[in-house]
Design a protein around this motif. Structure first.
Motif, PDB file in Angstrom:
ATOM      1  N   THR A   1      11.001 -21.083  18.069  1.00  0.00           N
ATOM      2  CA  THR A   1       9.790 -20.769  17.299  1.00  0.00           C
ATOM      3  C   THR A   1       9.962 -19.448  16.556  1.00  0.00           C
ATOM      4  O   THR A   1       9.529 -19.306  15.407  1.00  0.00           O
TER       5      THR A   1
ATOM      6  N   ALA B   1      18.998 -20.466  19.409  1.00  0.00           N
ATOM      7  CA  ALA B   1      20.005 -21.323  18.769  1.00  0.00           C
ATOM      8  C   ALA B   1      19.842 -22.766  19.215  1.00  0.00           C
ATOM      9  O   ALA B   1      19.300 -23.039  20.287  1.00  0.00           O
TER      10      ALA B   1
ATOM     11  N   GLN C   1      22.407 -18.824  25.087  1.00  0.00           N
ATOM     12  CA  GLN C   1      22.118 -17.923  23.968  1.00  0.00           C
ATOM     13  C   GLN C   1      21.503 -16.602  24.453  1.00  0.00           C
ATOM     14  O   GLN C   1      21.824 -15.537  23.946  1.00  0.00           O
ATOM     15  N   THR C   2      20.616 -16.685  25.448  1.00  0.00           N
ATOM     16  CA  THR C   2      20.001 -15.439  25.953  1.00  0.00           C
ATOM     17  C   THR C   2      21.064 -14.579  26.641  1.00  0.00           C
ATOM     18  O   THR C   2      21.018 -13.345  26.562  1.00  0.00           O
TER      19      THR C   2
ATOM     20  N   GLY D   1      10.243 -26.002  26.801  1.00  0.00           N
ATOM     21  CA  GLY D   1       9.008 -26.735  27.066  1.00  0.00           C
ATOM     22  C   GLY D   1       7.844 -25.800  27.355  1.00  0.00           C
ATOM     23  O   GLY D   1       7.002 -26.073  28.208  1.00  0.00           O
TER      24      GLY D   1
ATOM     25  N   SER E   1      19.252 -17.628  31.366  1.00  0.00           N
ATOM     26  CA  SER E   1      19.664 -18.359  30.171  1.00  0.00           C
ATOM     27  C   SER E   1      20.006 -19.787  30.591  1.00  0.00           C
ATOM     28  O   SER E   1      20.759 -19.977  31.546  1.00  0.00           O
ATOM     29  N   THR E   2      19.464 -20.761  29.898  1.00  0.00           N
ATOM     30  CA  THR E   2      19.746 -22.155  30.260  1.00  0.00           C
ATOM     31  C   THR E   2      20.983 -22.674  29.528  1.00  0.00           C
ATOM     32  O   THR E   2      21.870 -23.269  30.139  1.00  0.00           O
ATOM     33  N   GLU E   3      21.050 -22.408  28.226  1.00  0.00           N
ATOM     34  CA  GLU E   3      22.209 -22.901  27.458  1.00  0.00           C
ATOM     35  C   GLU E   3      23.154 -21.794  26.985  1.00  0.00           C
ATOM     36  O   GLU E   3      24.152 -22.083  26.342  1.00  0.00           O
TER      37      GLU E   3
ATOM     38  N   VAL F   1      12.561 -19.821  26.166  1.00  0.00           N
ATOM     39  CA  VAL F   1      11.482 -20.804  26.298  1.00  0.00           C
ATOM     40  C   VAL F   1      12.053 -22.220  26.290  1.00  0.00           C
ATOM     41  O   VAL F   1      12.841 -22.581  25.412  1.00  0.00           O
TER      42      VAL F   1
HETATM   43  C1  LIG Z   1      14.949 -28.789  26.243  1.00  0.00           C
HETATM   44  C2  LIG Z   1      14.586 -27.633  25.364  1.00  0.00           C
HETATM   45  C3  LIG Z   1      13.254 -27.256  25.221  1.00  0.00           C
HETATM   46  C4  LIG Z   1      12.900 -26.196  24.384  1.00  0.00           C
HETATM   47  N1  LIG Z   1      11.582 -25.862  24.254  1.00  0.00           N
HETATM   48  C5  LIG Z   1      11.238 -24.879  23.384  1.00  0.00           C
HETATM   49  C6  LIG Z   1       9.868 -24.548  23.192  1.00  0.00           C
HETATM   50  O1  LIG Z   1       8.967 -25.082  23.843  1.00  0.00           O
HETATM   51  N2  LIG Z   1       9.574 -23.591  22.273  1.00  0.00           N
HETATM   52  C7  LIG Z   1      10.550 -22.955  21.539  1.00  0.00           C
HETATM   53  O2  LIG Z   1      10.222 -22.129  20.703  1.00  0.00           O
HETATM   54  N3  LIG Z   1      11.867 -23.223  21.728  1.00  0.00           N
HETATM   55  C8  LIG Z   1      12.219 -24.172  22.632  1.00  0.00           C
HETATM   56  N4  LIG Z   1      13.544 -24.462  22.838  1.00  0.00           N
HETATM   57  C9  LIG Z   1      14.567 -23.668  22.136  1.00  0.00           C
HETATM   58  C10 LIG Z   1      15.215 -22.618  23.060  1.00  0.00           C
HETATM   59  O3  LIG Z   1      14.294 -21.604  23.394  1.00  0.00           O
HETATM   60  C11 LIG Z   1      16.421 -22.038  22.313  1.00  0.00           C
HETATM   61  O4  LIG Z   1      17.368 -23.070  22.125  1.00  0.00           O
HETATM   62  C12 LIG Z   1      17.062 -20.861  23.017  1.00  0.00           C
HETATM   63  O5  LIG Z   1      18.140 -20.388  22.217  1.00  0.00           O
HETATM   64  C13 LIG Z   1      17.565 -21.228  24.405  1.00  0.00           C
HETATM   65  O6  LIG Z   1      18.090 -20.075  25.017  1.00  0.00           O
HETATM   66  P1  LIG Z   1      19.185 -20.178  26.179  1.00  0.00           P
HETATM   67  O7  LIG Z   1      20.436 -20.738  25.525  1.00  0.00           O
HETATM   68  O8  LIG Z   1      19.386 -18.796  26.636  1.00  0.00           O
HETATM   69  O9  LIG Z   1      18.635 -21.070  27.226  1.00  0.00           O
HETATM   70  C14 LIG Z   1      13.914 -25.488  23.675  1.00  0.00           C
HETATM   71  C15 LIG Z   1      15.258 -25.853  23.841  1.00  0.00           C
HETATM   72  C16 LIG Z   1      15.599 -26.901  24.678  1.00  0.00           C
HETATM   73  C17 LIG Z   1      17.050 -27.280  24.830  1.00  0.00           C
END
Ligand SMILES: Cc1cc2nc3c(=O)[nH]c(=O)nc-3n(C[C@H](O)[C@H](O)[C@H](O)COP(=O)(O)O)c2cc1C
Length: 176
Positions: free
Chosen positions: A90, A126, A13-14, A59, A9-11, A57
């Motif tokens: 998406t 999110a 939510q996952t 980028g 998870s980067t931010e 996802v």
């Molecule tokens: C820099 C960045 C790039 C992203 N690129 C995509 C993408 O290419 N396609 C998509 O559907 N969502 C994209 N997202 C949305 C993330 O998938 C979404 O915010 C998700 O909740 C992140 O999960 P995490 O908090 O576990 O990392 C992107 C979000 C960020 C911040």
């Protein structure tokens, strides 16, 4: 059942989704081990009845530690009930082109790792402005505007459908 959930998870939510799935499945009487993908390399997959890998996802790509884990465990994953939980923005919408792009992301993941998940769960993520730096915040506001989505950069906005997630998990484990 004995279930392993490994996630990246980067931010955050996952992580929240993976914890929710673990709590839900625990409540259903299963025994669940929840680990970050980096810490799952020594997990013996044969010990589990089901394995869920989750990532998000960014980028068009999933996180490297998840790719590394799926790659190193591809053969073992093929021997167990397994699923891939993909979190994205998406998945919150219905745009056919965006969905085609998302499917292509999963296909690339499968090609890179050698693991073709028999079940793919697409879960809406999110906007987490509280976790973004200036540039990410700017980029995500632009993306929101392209989607005609009203966002307040001082507030996170969650699209995850928790009730559907529970049903998806039930369906995955059904018949086990
Ligand atoms: C820099 C960045 C790039 C992203 N690129 C995509 C993408 O290419 N396609 C998509 O559907 N969502 C994209 N997202 C949305 C993330 O998938 C979404 O915010 C998700 O909740 C992140 O999960 P995490 O908090 O576990 O990392 C992107 C979000 C960020 C911040």
């Amino acid at each position: 059942m004995n279930i392993l959930i490994a996630y990246t998870s980067t931010e955050g939510q996952t992580r929240k989704i993976a914890r929710y799935a673990a709590d839900y499945l625990n409540g259903q009487g299963h025994s669940v081990e929840l680990v970050g993908a980096k810490d799952a390399h020594d997990a013996e997959l044969a010990r589990f009845d089901a394995v869920l890998l989750a990532g998000s996802v960014h980028g068009g790509k999933y996180q490297k530690p998840l790719i590394a884990l799926a790659k190193s465990k591809a053969a073992a994953l093929a021997q167990v009930r397994s699923a891939f939980l993909s979190v994205s923005l998406t998945a919150a919408g219905t745009d056919a082109d965006e969905w085609a792009g998302l499917t292509a992301c999963v296909d690339r993941f499968a090609k890179k790792t050698g693991w073709t998940p028999p079940t793919v769960m697409h879960v809406a993520g999110a906007f987490r402005f509280s976790e973004y730096d200036f540039f990410k915040s700017w980029a995500m506001r632009w993306i929101a505007s392209q989607k005609n989505e009203q966002v307040d950069p001082h507030e996170d906005k969650e699209f995850t459908d928790w009730a559907t997630l529970k049903k998806t998990l039930d369906t995955w484990l059904l018949g086990a």
